[in-house]
Design an enzyme around this catalytic site. Structure first.
Site, PDB file in Angstrom:
ATOM      1  N   ALA A  32       0.847  -1.259  -0.030  1.00 48.80           N
ATOM      2  CA  ALA A  32      -0.073   0.037  -0.145  1.00 48.80           C
ATOM      3  C   ALA A  32       1.037   1.214  -0.081  1.00 48.80           C
ATOM      4  O   ALA A  32       2.138   1.042   0.584  1.00 48.80           O
ATOM      5  CB  ALA A  32      -0.914   0.126   1.277  1.00 48.80           C
ATOM      6  N   SER A  33       0.394   2.316  -0.267  1.00 50.58           N
ATOM      7  CA  SER A  33       1.064   3.449  -0.633  1.00 50.58           C
ATOM      8  C   SER A  33       1.558   4.187   0.730  1.00 50.58           C
ATOM      9  O   SER A  33       2.593   4.770   0.714  1.00 50.58           O
ATOM     10  CB  SER A  33       0.501   4.290  -1.609  1.00 50.58           C
ATOM     11  OG  SER A  33       0.194   3.912  -2.928  1.00 50.58           O
TER      12      SER A  33
END
Length: 211
Positions: free
Chosen positions: A10-11
């Site tokens: 995930a970012s």
């Protein structure tokens, strides 16, 4: 014997990188396969600075499978960095399987020396390139729209920037007051040097007022 290694990304820390884990395990279970290890991190897909991804690749043996939910979990890289990552993957003879790339699914069970595997690998490589390019374009489009939105908000006088993390900043101020080094504070909190510089100036200004 090849191993399946799941990669979850995930970012930001505000997003749940493990969100897709159940989908990956379901995919493996439906094919009578077992995921040997899971590698999770919160890093940008537009950067090659992803320690867990490269730890996964370092753990791989020829024929192992890198399993991801979507190609954009693996790459939102520019063309040059994508080529670097592909070179690393190919040099280790790792097979990439993505749930959003059906042409790759057979790679999870194909025999290492099977002629069909070589054909699938060629098709898969072409599709990976295409989806990686789409993922990069989506990333650049969103960044451009974000910049345009910020520029308009500034022009309209309504831009306020990112909300301050008051709890974290209060902790950083206490660490500065106690005399801890910048490197120690950065390592402990993950803040940037620019944020630390801003808070240090705030603390100095407050001391001058109170002094």
């Amino acid at each position: 014997m090849s191993f399946i290694r799941a990669y979850l990304r995930a970012s930001t820390k505000d997003q749940d990188a493990n969100r897709a884990q159940s989908d990956l395990y379901r995919f493996a279970d439906e094919r009578g396969l077992r995921i040997a290890a899971t590698y999770t991190e919160n890093e940008s897909g537009a950067s090659l600075k992803r320690p867990e991804l490269f730890r996964l690749l370092a753990d791989c043996q020829p024929g192992d499978v890198l399993l991801v939910e979507q190609v954009d979990r693996l790459s939102r890289l520019n063309a040059e960095d994508w080529e670097r990552l592909k070179t690393e993957i190919k040099s280790r003879r790792v097979k990439v399987v993505a749930l959003d790339l059906p042409t790759s699914w057979a790679m999870a069970t194909a025999a290492a020396d099977d002629i069909q595997t070589r054909m699938l690998d060629a098709i898969n490589g072409m599709m990976l390139d295409m989806l990686a390019a789409f993922a990069r374009k989506d990333y650049e489009d969103r960044r451009r729209r974000q910049a345009q939105g910020i520029a308009k908000a500034k022009a309209d006088g309504v831009y306020r920037g990112r909300p301050e993390d008051t709890d974290r900043n209060a902790a950083i101020l206490k660490m500065l007051q106690s005399g801890q080094s910048w490197n120690t504070i950065i390592a402990a909190t993950g803040c940037s040097r620019s944020t630390l510089s801003r808070l240090s100036k705030r603390l100095t200004a407050a001391d001058e007022v109170n002094g």
